[in-house]
Every structure is written in C-alpha cells, then in structure tokens.
Design an enzyme around this catalytic site. Structure first.
Site, PDB file in Angstrom:
ATOM      1  N   HIS A 115       1.090  -1.387   0.052  1.00 49.85           N
ATOM      2  CA  HIS A 115       0.125   0.078   0.214  1.00 49.85           C
ATOM      3  C   HIS A 115       0.924   1.380  -0.029  1.00 49.85           C
ATOM      4  O   HIS A 115       2.131   1.297   0.070  1.00 49.85           O
ATOM      5  CB  HIS A 115      -1.122  -0.147   0.991  1.00 49.85           C
ATOM      6  CG  HIS A 115      -0.348   0.026   2.522  1.00 49.85           C
ATOM      7  ND1 HIS A 115       0.439  -0.828   2.973  1.00 49.85           N
ATOM      8  CD2 HIS A 115      -0.239   1.079   3.503  1.00 49.85           C
ATOM      9  CE1 HIS A 115       0.730  -0.409   4.155  1.00 49.85           C
ATOM     10  NE2 HIS A 115       0.431   0.611   4.553  1.00 49.85           N
ATOM     11  N   HIS A 173       1.724   3.753   1.760  1.00 53.62           N
ATOM     12  CA  HIS A 173       2.119   4.485   2.815  1.00 53.62           C
ATOM     13  C   HIS A 173       3.769   4.628   2.900  1.00 53.62           C
ATOM     14  O   HIS A 173       4.525   3.701   2.377  1.00 53.62           O
ATOM     15  CB  HIS A 173       1.802   3.983   4.213  1.00 53.62           C
ATOM     16  CG  HIS A 173       0.458   4.505   4.687  1.00 53.62           C
ATOM     17  ND1 HIS A 173      -0.371   3.683   5.704  1.00 53.62           N
ATOM     18  CD2 HIS A 173      -0.481   5.367   4.470  1.00 53.62           C
ATOM     19  CE1 HIS A 173      -1.626   4.213   5.819  1.00 53.62           C
ATOM     20  NE2 HIS A 173      -1.797   5.060   5.103  1.00 53.62           N
ATOM     21  N   ASP A 185       6.168   4.502   4.822  1.00 54.45           N
ATOM     22  CA  ASP A 185       7.118   3.546   5.413  1.00 54.45           C
ATOM     23  C   ASP A 185       7.106   2.226   4.993  1.00 54.45           C
ATOM     24  O   ASP A 185       7.789   1.365   5.094  1.00 54.45           O
ATOM     25  CB  ASP A 185       6.811   3.424   7.170  1.00 54.45           C
ATOM     26  CG  ASP A 185       5.351   2.802   7.287  1.00 54.45           C
ATOM     27  OD1 ASP A 185       4.563   3.341   6.503  1.00 54.45           O
ATOM     28  OD2 ASP A 185       5.095   2.179   8.223  1.00 54.45           O
ATOM     29  N   HIS A 186       6.275   2.099   3.522  1.00 57.38           N
ATOM     30  CA  HIS A 186       6.389   0.953   2.720  1.00 57.38           C
ATOM     31  C   HIS A 186       6.823   1.135   1.289  1.00 57.38           C
ATOM     32  O   HIS A 186       7.218   0.260   0.801  1.00 57.38           O
ATOM     33  CB  HIS A 186       4.870   0.428   2.973  1.00 57.38           C
ATOM     34  CG  HIS A 186       4.388   0.049   4.110  1.00 57.38           C
ATOM     35  ND1 HIS A 186       3.943  -1.317   4.268  1.00 57.38           N
ATOM     36  CD2 HIS A 186       4.118   0.720   5.207  1.00 57.38           C
ATOM     37  CE1 HIS A 186       3.639  -1.307   5.661  1.00 57.38           C
ATOM     38  NE2 HIS A 186       3.651  -0.200   6.101  1.00 57.38           N
ATOM     39  N   HIS A 207      -7.234  -0.631   5.938  1.00 60.84           N
ATOM     40  CA  HIS A 207      -6.079   0.312   6.455  1.00 60.84           C
ATOM     41  C   HIS A 207      -5.796   1.546   5.501  1.00 60.84           C
ATOM     42  O   HIS A 207      -5.939   2.869   5.916  1.00 60.84           O
ATOM     43  CB  HIS A 207      -4.891  -0.582   6.720  1.00 60.84           C
ATOM     44  CG  HIS A 207      -3.797   0.091   6.869  1.00 60.84           C
ATOM     45  ND1 HIS A 207      -3.536   0.615   8.093  1.00 60.84           N
ATOM     46  CD2 HIS A 207      -2.568   0.572   6.302  1.00 60.84           C
ATOM     47  CE1 HIS A 207      -2.475   1.269   8.178  1.00 60.84           C
ATOM     48  NE2 HIS A 207      -1.667   1.317   7.181  1.00 60.84           N
ATOM     49  N   ASP A 237       0.005  -3.849   6.478  1.00 62.08           N
ATOM     50  CA  ASP A 237      -0.577  -3.306   7.709  1.00 62.08           C
ATOM     51  C   ASP A 237      -1.996  -3.955   7.664  1.00 62.08           C
ATOM     52  O   ASP A 237      -2.795  -3.080   8.369  1.00 62.08           O
ATOM     53  CB  ASP A 237      -0.278  -1.832   7.605  1.00 62.08           C
ATOM     54  CG  ASP A 237       1.073  -1.271   7.915  1.00 62.08           C
ATOM     55  OD1 ASP A 237       1.799  -2.060   8.086  1.00 62.08           O
ATOM     56  OD2 ASP A 237       1.224  -0.029   7.691  1.00 62.08           O
ATOM     57  N   HIS A 275       5.005  -4.772  11.083  1.00 61.40           N
ATOM     58  CA  HIS A 275       5.459  -3.924  12.067  1.00 61.40           C
ATOM     59  C   HIS A 275       5.641  -4.952  13.275  1.00 61.40           C
ATOM     60  O   HIS A 275       4.883  -6.002  13.342  1.00 61.40           O
ATOM     61  CB  HIS A 275       4.553  -2.772  12.535  1.00 61.40           C
ATOM     62  CG  HIS A 275       4.364  -1.866  11.485  1.00 61.40           C
ATOM     63  ND1 HIS A 275       5.347  -0.765  11.690  1.00 61.40           N
ATOM     64  CD2 HIS A 275       3.547  -1.379  10.636  1.00 61.40           C
ATOM     65  CE1 HIS A 275       5.023   0.262  10.618  1.00 61.40           C
ATOM     66  NE2 HIS A 275       3.916  -0.110  10.007  1.00 61.40           N
TER      67      HIS A 275
HETATM   68 ZN   LIG Z   1       0.154   1.626   6.588  1.00 61.83          ZN
END
Ligand SMILES: [Zn+2]
Length: 258
Positions: free
Chosen positions: A55, A57, A59-60, A113, A132, A170
C-alpha cells in the site's frame, strides 16, 4: 522453497526480502527504506530482482526510488494510482508469477487500512505478506476504509490455511496482545501467547512471522464472531453488536483509545 529474510527498519517496521532457495535473485516487500535493504542484499549475496508493495504509506514505499537507481527492475503493487513507481499494477485474485514459475503469489485486495491495500499469498509456500492489514495479535488502523470493509478483508485472510506464515510489516505484537487480553482475559491460548511473546521480546527476538492458526486462536480482530468477543464489545460500548462488522467496529474503536 522460498527463503524470507527479515530486514528491520525505522523503529518498529519489518521490510522483507525473499528469494527462491536455488537462486540469489531477491524481491523486496514494502521497502520503506533503501539502505537496510541494500545492506541485507550485500550480507546475503543477493541481487534485487523486483519490488512488491502492499500500500501507499511512506514507510512501505519510501525506499523504492533509491532502490531503482541503477536498476531496471519491476515494481509490483496496487492498481490505484497512488504509487508512481509501480510498473506492474495488480488486481484482485491476479496471480503474480516470479522467476519463471519458481515462486508465485495470489493477490488479495484487502481494503480498510488504506483503500488500495493488497496482500500477497503463496499457496505453495504457505506465506502471506499482509502489510498493515493483519498484524501479529492485531490489525492495522482504519485510515481510509470502513469497518465492514476492513472486517471483510480480515475475514478473507482468516480462511487461508492455518499453517500459513504471516509476515506483517510491524513489530506491534506485545502491545497488540495486551489489548487482546483486555478483550478476552479468559482465552487460555491468548494467555499463553502473551507470556511467550513477553519472553521473546525480553530476549530481543522478533515475534513475526506469526501464523493464521495462531491468529485465529488469539487475535480479537479475527474473532469478532466469538461469543467472548461479542460480549466484551457489548460491555465496552453498551450496545450489543448485531453482526461481525459491528463487532469489529466496536473492538477496533476500543483499541484506538486503548
Ligand atoms: Zn500503512
């Protein structure tokens, strides 16, 4: 056989590298940061053959641009237009064939999410990259989706084979399980898991991957149809949930303020 390598990043993210055991061509999953991926590739003598994203975001995806420097490799991901670097947009139920059939993943759209969230499931290797959406002991926050949608996405993952290893993004397990215990204090499997995870963390060990079987027994977000979770949801909100989506919404809302 697929080897999966855990690459810790930031404060609590896991990026993943995987490769067929007979090959040094590796794929990165959700590379939020390029540097730890480059280091792991070097350490394991691997070359990067492609990138999979779950996805949009940061941090991905934050490391994708740097990983693409001096490399001409495919980037797989959701078919939304949120991620500019994707070269191979994937649709629900599509089969992602890698390395001439040596490895394959079914694409599962799991909105909630984010609306564009997908998961990658290898039936043959019994591996799930859940991003996530499904965490060990918990699930992602609903940033973009609605409860019925997120609950449906989790229910889709819940029916995968129990031995499927769940590689989430995570290390949230200990805090997730502290909440799970508030929901189901009488769940013996959960009590045992809380203890073993506490010991793992005290030794500095990762608690991911989990498995679908373990999650079914201990993750309240996969257990919204259980009488114990329904009763806890009712006790917390004062209203008895009338379906799985309402039960999920009550537990997710509770967790958001836990
Ligand atoms: Zn995320």
């Amino acid at each position: 056989m697929i080897n999966v390598i855990r690459v810790p990043a930031f404060s609590d993210n896991y990026l993943w590298l995987f490769h067929h055991s007979g090959s040094n061509r590796a794929y990165a999953v959700d590379p939020g940061d390029a540097q730890p991926i480059e280091k792991a590739l070097q350490e394991h003598g691997l070359t990067l053959a492609g990138i999979l994203v779950t996805h949009h975001h940061w941090d991905h995806t934050g490391g994708v641009d740097d990983l693409l420097k001096n490399r001409n490799i495919p980037v797989y991901g959701p078919h939304s237009n949120n991620i500019a670097q994707i070269t191979h947009p994937l649709k629900d139920n599509e089969y992602l064939d890698l390395e001439d059939g040596a490895m394959g993943f079914k694409v599962l759209e799991v909105p909630g999410h984010t609306l564009d969230h997908i998961a990658y499931f290898s039936d043959e290797a019994r591996i799930l990259f859940s991003g996530d959406t499904l965490f060990a002991g918990g699930c992602g926050r609903m940033f973009e989706g609605q409860p019925a949608q997120m609950q449906g996405s989790l229910a889709r993952l819940a029916v995968l084979p129990e031995e499927t290893a769940v590689y989430c993004a995570h290390e949230y397990t200990e805090s997730n399980l502290a909440f799970a215990l508030a929901v189901e204090p009488e769940n013996k499997d959960l009590v045992a898991r809380v203890e073993s995870v506490k010991q793992q963390r005290a030794r500095g060990e990762a608690t991911v991957p989990s498995s679908i079987g373990v999650e079914l027994k201990t993750n309240p977000f996969l257990r919204v149809a259980e009488s114990s979770v329904i009763a806890a949801a009712e006790h917390h909100t004062g209203t008895r949930p009338s379906n799985n989506a309402e039960s999920f919404a009550a537990v997710r809302g509770w967790k958001d303020n836990f």
